[in-house]
Motif scaffolding. Structure first.
Motif, PDB file in Angstrom:
ATOM      1  N   ILE A  89      33.315 -43.537 -22.199  1.00 18.17           N
ATOM      2  CA  ILE A  89      34.464 -42.636 -22.116  1.00 18.17           C
ATOM      3  C   ILE A  89      34.059 -41.224 -22.533  1.00 18.17           C
ATOM      4  O   ILE A  89      33.389 -41.042 -23.557  1.00 18.17           O
ATOM      5  CB  ILE A  89      35.614 -43.136 -23.021  1.00 18.17           C
ATOM      6  N   SER A  90      34.497 -40.234 -21.757  1.00 22.22           N
ATOM      7  CA  SER A  90      34.280 -38.826 -22.085  1.00 22.22           C
ATOM      8  C   SER A  90      35.599 -38.081 -21.978  1.00 22.22           C
ATOM      9  O   SER A  90      36.422 -38.377 -21.105  1.00 22.22           O
ATOM     10  CB  SER A  90      33.276 -38.186 -21.125  1.00 22.22           C
ATOM     11  N   VAL A  91      35.795 -37.100 -22.852  1.00 27.01           N
ATOM     12  CA  VAL A  91      36.959 -36.223 -22.804  1.00 27.01           C
ATOM     13  C   VAL A  91      36.456 -34.811 -22.548  1.00 27.01           C
ATOM     14  O   VAL A  91      35.529 -34.344 -23.224  1.00 27.01           O
ATOM     15  CB  VAL A  91      37.768 -36.274 -24.122  1.00 27.01           C
ATOM     16  N   TYR A  92      37.076 -34.149 -21.562  1.00 25.00           N
ATOM     17  CA  TYR A  92      36.655 -32.815 -21.147  1.00 25.00           C
ATOM     18  C   TYR A  92      37.818 -31.832 -21.154  1.00 25.00           C
ATOM     19  O   TYR A  92      38.964 -32.207 -20.895  1.00 25.00           O
ATOM     20  CB  TYR A  92      36.122 -32.840 -19.696  1.00 25.00           C
ATOM     21  N   LYS A  93      37.488 -30.566 -21.381  1.00 22.94           N
ATOM     22  CA  LYS A  93      38.420 -29.489 -21.102  1.00 22.94           C
ATOM     23  C   LYS A  93      38.416 -29.312 -19.578  1.00 22.94           C
ATOM     24  O   LYS A  93      37.466 -29.713 -18.907  1.00 22.94           O
ATOM     25  CB  LYS A  93      37.964 -28.190 -21.768  1.00 22.94           C
ATOM     26  N   GLN A  94      39.457 -28.681 -19.055  1.00 20.70           N
ATOM     27  CA  GLN A  94      39.465 -28.321 -17.641  1.00 20.70           C
ATOM     28  C   GLN A  94      38.857 -26.922 -17.499  1.00 20.70           C
ATOM     29  O   GLN A  94      39.046 -26.074 -18.361  1.00 20.70           O
ATOM     30  CB  GLN A  94      40.887 -28.297 -17.094  1.00 20.70           C
ATOM     31  N   LYS A  95      38.153 -26.680 -16.420  1.00 10.50           N
ATOM     32  CA  LYS A  95      37.529 -25.375 -16.202  1.00 10.50           C
ATOM     33  C   LYS A  95      38.558 -24.265 -16.055  1.00 10.50           C
ATOM     34  O   LYS A  95      38.274 -23.115 -16.345  1.00 10.50           O
ATOM     35  CB  LYS A  95      36.621 -25.419 -14.969  1.00 10.50           C
ATOM     36  N   ASP A  96      39.791 -24.623 -15.618  1.00 15.33           N
ATOM     37  CA  ASP A  96      40.814 -23.597 -15.377  1.00 15.33           C
ATOM     38  C   ASP A  96      41.678 -23.306 -16.603  1.00 15.33           C
ATOM     39  O   ASP A  96      42.665 -22.592 -16.516  1.00 15.33           O
ATOM     40  CB  ASP A  96      41.697 -23.990 -14.198  1.00 15.33           C
ATOM     41  N   GLY A  97      41.338 -23.864 -17.751  1.00 20.23           N
ATOM     42  CA  GLY A  97      42.094 -23.602 -18.967  1.00 20.23           C
ATOM     43  C   GLY A  97      43.132 -24.646 -19.322  1.00 20.23           C
ATOM     44  O   GLY A  97      43.730 -24.591 -20.385  1.00 20.23           O
ATOM     45  N   GLY A  98      43.387 -25.585 -18.438  1.00 19.56           N
ATOM     46  CA  GLY A  98      44.272 -26.697 -18.752  1.00 19.56           C
ATOM     47  C   GLY A  98      45.741 -26.346 -18.904  1.00 19.56           C
ATOM     48  O   GLY A  98      46.447 -26.961 -19.688  1.00 19.56           O
TER      49      GLY A  98
ATOM     50  N   GLY B 111      35.109 -29.590 -17.355  1.00 20.03           N
ATOM     51  CA  GLY B 111      34.669 -28.409 -18.089  1.00 20.03           C
ATOM     52  C   GLY B 111      33.830 -28.847 -19.283  1.00 20.03           C
ATOM     53  O   GLY B 111      33.081 -29.829 -19.217  1.00 20.03           O
ATOM     54  N   THR B 112      33.984 -28.163 -20.397  1.00 18.25           N
ATOM     55  CA  THR B 112      33.255 -28.475 -21.616  1.00 18.25           C
ATOM     56  C   THR B 112      33.580 -29.888 -22.093  1.00 18.25           C
ATOM     57  O   THR B 112      34.749 -30.265 -22.158  1.00 18.25           O
ATOM     58  CB  THR B 112      33.630 -27.472 -22.732  1.00 18.25           C
ATOM     59  N   ARG B 113      32.552 -30.645 -22.425  1.00 16.69           N
ATOM     60  CA  ARG B 113      32.778 -31.996 -22.936  1.00 16.69           C
ATOM     61  C   ARG B 113      33.110 -31.917 -24.427  1.00 16.69           C
ATOM     62  O   ARG B 113      32.408 -31.297 -25.200  1.00 16.69           O
ATOM     63  CB  ARG B 113      31.547 -32.867 -22.730  1.00 16.69           C
ATOM     64  N   LEU B 114      34.204 -32.572 -24.805  1.00 14.48           N
ATOM     65  CA  LEU B 114      34.641 -32.597 -26.195  1.00 14.48           C
ATOM     66  C   LEU B 114      34.118 -33.813 -26.941  1.00 14.48           C
ATOM     67  O   LEU B 114      33.843 -33.744 -28.135  1.00 14.48           O
ATOM     68  CB  LEU B 114      36.171 -32.586 -26.264  1.00 14.48           C
TER      69      LEU B 114
END
Length: 125
Positions: free
Chosen positions: A6-15, A26-29
């Motif tokens: 499992i991975s959690v990511y930000k969205q590239k467009d700012g979410g 986007g960036t992996r948290l």
């Protein structure tokens, strides 16, 4: 090995809005490996109306939720996370395999509570 990666990511467009299945990562948290019940917490968030199941068949499954509903779950130790991951005798392990749970604490603290994040879960069975 039965379980999930499992991975959690930000969205590239700012979410600003919920992710879609095709939303780029986007960036992996955070990233972790779990056993077979590793998606139970996400499915409970979906039932409670706090997350959206975007579909998928395990290759991968995707979800989206506001950070306020995910960050408390993953900040200290993600649900059912294995500190050190398991692998099977027939698994192909490359130098990209981290082999341990990773949470980017700095990136997590920078998330806005209303920021929609993307969760990607790969079936490891």
């Amino acid at each position: 090995m039965l379980g999930w990666h499992i991975s959690v990511y930000k969205q590239k467009d700012g979410g600003e809005s919920p992710a879609a299945f095709a939303t780029p990562e986007g960036t992996r948290l955070a990233v972790w490996q779990t056993g077979i019940g590793g998606l139970d917490w996400l499915n409970e968030l979906v039932k409670a109306g706090k997350a959206v199941d975007l579909g998928g068949n395990g290759y991968p499954c995707k979800y989206t939720a506001p950070a306020q509903h995910l960050m408390s779950e993953i900040a200290d130790s993600p649900p059912m996370a294995r500190d050190n991951w398991l692998s099977g005798a027939g698994d192909l392990i490359t130098n990209k395999w981290e082999g341990k749970t990773v949470v980017d604490g700095d990136a997590v603290t920078l998330c806005r509570p209303d920021e929609w994040l993307l969760v990607v879960a790969w079936d490891e069975s």
